[in-house]
Scaffold this motif. Structure first.
Motif, PDB file in Angstrom:
ATOM      1  N   GLY A 238       3.332  11.536   7.224  1.00  0.00           N
ATOM      2  CA  GLY A 238       2.001  11.834   7.753  1.00  0.00           C
ATOM      3  C   GLY A 238       0.902  11.645   6.720  1.00  0.00           C
ATOM      4  N   GLU A 239       1.178  12.003   5.473  1.00  0.00           N
ATOM      5  CA  GLU A 239       0.181  11.815   4.408  1.00  0.00           C
ATOM      6  C   GLU A 239      -0.077  10.335   4.154  1.00  0.00           C
ATOM      7  N   VAL A 240       0.980   9.534   4.200  1.00  0.00           N
ATOM      8  CA  VAL A 240       0.807   8.086   4.013  1.00  0.00           C
ATOM      9  C   VAL A 240      -0.044   7.521   5.145  1.00  0.00           C
TER      10      VAL A 240
ATOM     11  N   ILE B  10       1.099   1.721  10.336  1.00  0.00           N
ATOM     12  CA  ILE B  10       1.854   1.499   9.104  1.00  0.00           C
ATOM     13  C   ILE B  10       3.241   2.137   9.171  1.00  0.00           C
ATOM     14  N   ALA B  11       3.514   2.930  10.202  1.00  0.00           N
ATOM     15  CA  ALA B  11       4.810   3.611  10.328  1.00  0.00           C
ATOM     16  C   ALA B  11       5.999   2.644  10.268  1.00  0.00           C
TER      17      ALA B  11
ATOM     18  N   ASP C 218      13.248  17.497   1.714  1.00  0.00           N
ATOM     19  CA  ASP C 218      12.087  18.011   2.439  1.00  0.00           C
ATOM     20  C   ASP C 218      11.351  16.917   3.216  1.00  0.00           C
ATOM     21  N   GLY C 219      11.889  15.705   3.199  1.00  0.00           N
ATOM     22  CA  GLY C 219      11.255  14.603   3.914  1.00  0.00           C
ATOM     23  C   GLY C 219      10.131  13.940   3.138  1.00  0.00           C
ATOM     24  N   ARG C 220       9.978  14.323   1.866  1.00  0.00           N
ATOM     25  CA  ARG C 220       8.939  13.699   1.044  1.00  0.00           C
ATOM     26  C   ARG C 220       9.452  12.364   0.540  1.00  0.00           C
ATOM     27  N   LEU C 221       8.597  11.369   0.599  1.00  0.00           N
ATOM     28  CA  LEU C 221       8.975  10.016   0.210  1.00  0.00           C
ATOM     29  C   LEU C 221       8.821   9.847  -1.293  1.00  0.00           C
TER      30      LEU C 221
ATOM     31  N   TRP D 162       0.832  -1.203   0.000  1.00  0.00           N
ATOM     32  CA  TRP D 162       0.000   0.000   0.000  1.00  0.00           C
ATOM     33  C   TRP D 162       0.870   1.258   0.000  1.00  0.00           C
ATOM     34  N   VAL D 163       1.936   1.250   0.806  1.00  0.00           N
ATOM     35  CA  VAL D 163       2.833   2.409   0.868  1.00  0.00           C
ATOM     36  C   VAL D 163       3.520   2.618  -0.484  1.00  0.00           C
TER      37      VAL D 163
END
Length: 141
Positions: A50-52, A66-67, A84-87, A35-36
């Motif tokens: 956080g968005e995930v 899910i973390a 920026d920490g975006r995956l 899912w991630v």
């Protein structure tokens, strides 16, 4: 007519989840990790942790649970965090996602064998009506 729907929906859920999760495990990924990967792959500019987590809140009660899956995907370098920490998904993550997507298609085809689309749709509508009748909410999707 007196068959207990609660039992049959529970049995179906338990059996189908074990089947799907077993097939994904065979290629080295869990369902929450799938899912991630799927969410990260389909985000135009990446997503935050956080968005995930927020997007998974309604996904079979996973939510913040899910973390650890996010952390494992980062450790395996299947996803990476930008400045920026975006995956973002890595090339290896993209390849695993592709294998998982094919596994999911094959699993769905196997499970749906012999079930016409019309019967499947009727089943979904009946279950949704029962959920509403019991005071639950049915979200689109």
């Amino acid at each position: 007519m007196n068959q207990p729907i609660g039992y049959w929906t529970w049995a179906a859920n338990k059996t189908l989840m074990a089947y799907v999760r077993g097939r994904l495990a065979a290629i080295g990924i869990t369902q929450p990790q799938w899912w991630v990967l799927h969410q990260v792959l389909h985000s135009e500019n990446g997503v935050t942790r956080g968005e995930v987590i927020s997007a998974q809140q309604a996904n079979l009660d996973v939510g913040a649970g899910i973390a650890p899956d996010i952390d494992l995907l980062l450790e395996r370098m299947l996803i990476v965090a930008d400045a920026d920490g975006r995956l973002q998904i890595s090339d290896e993550g993209r390849a695993l996602h592709q294998r998982a997507a094919e596994t999911q298609r094959t699993s769905r085809n196997h499970v749906h064998a012999g079930i016409p689309d019309e019967e499947y749709l009727i089943t979904l509508k009946v279950l949704q009506r029962m959920i509403r009748n019991a005071g639950g909410e049915v979200s689109p999707g």
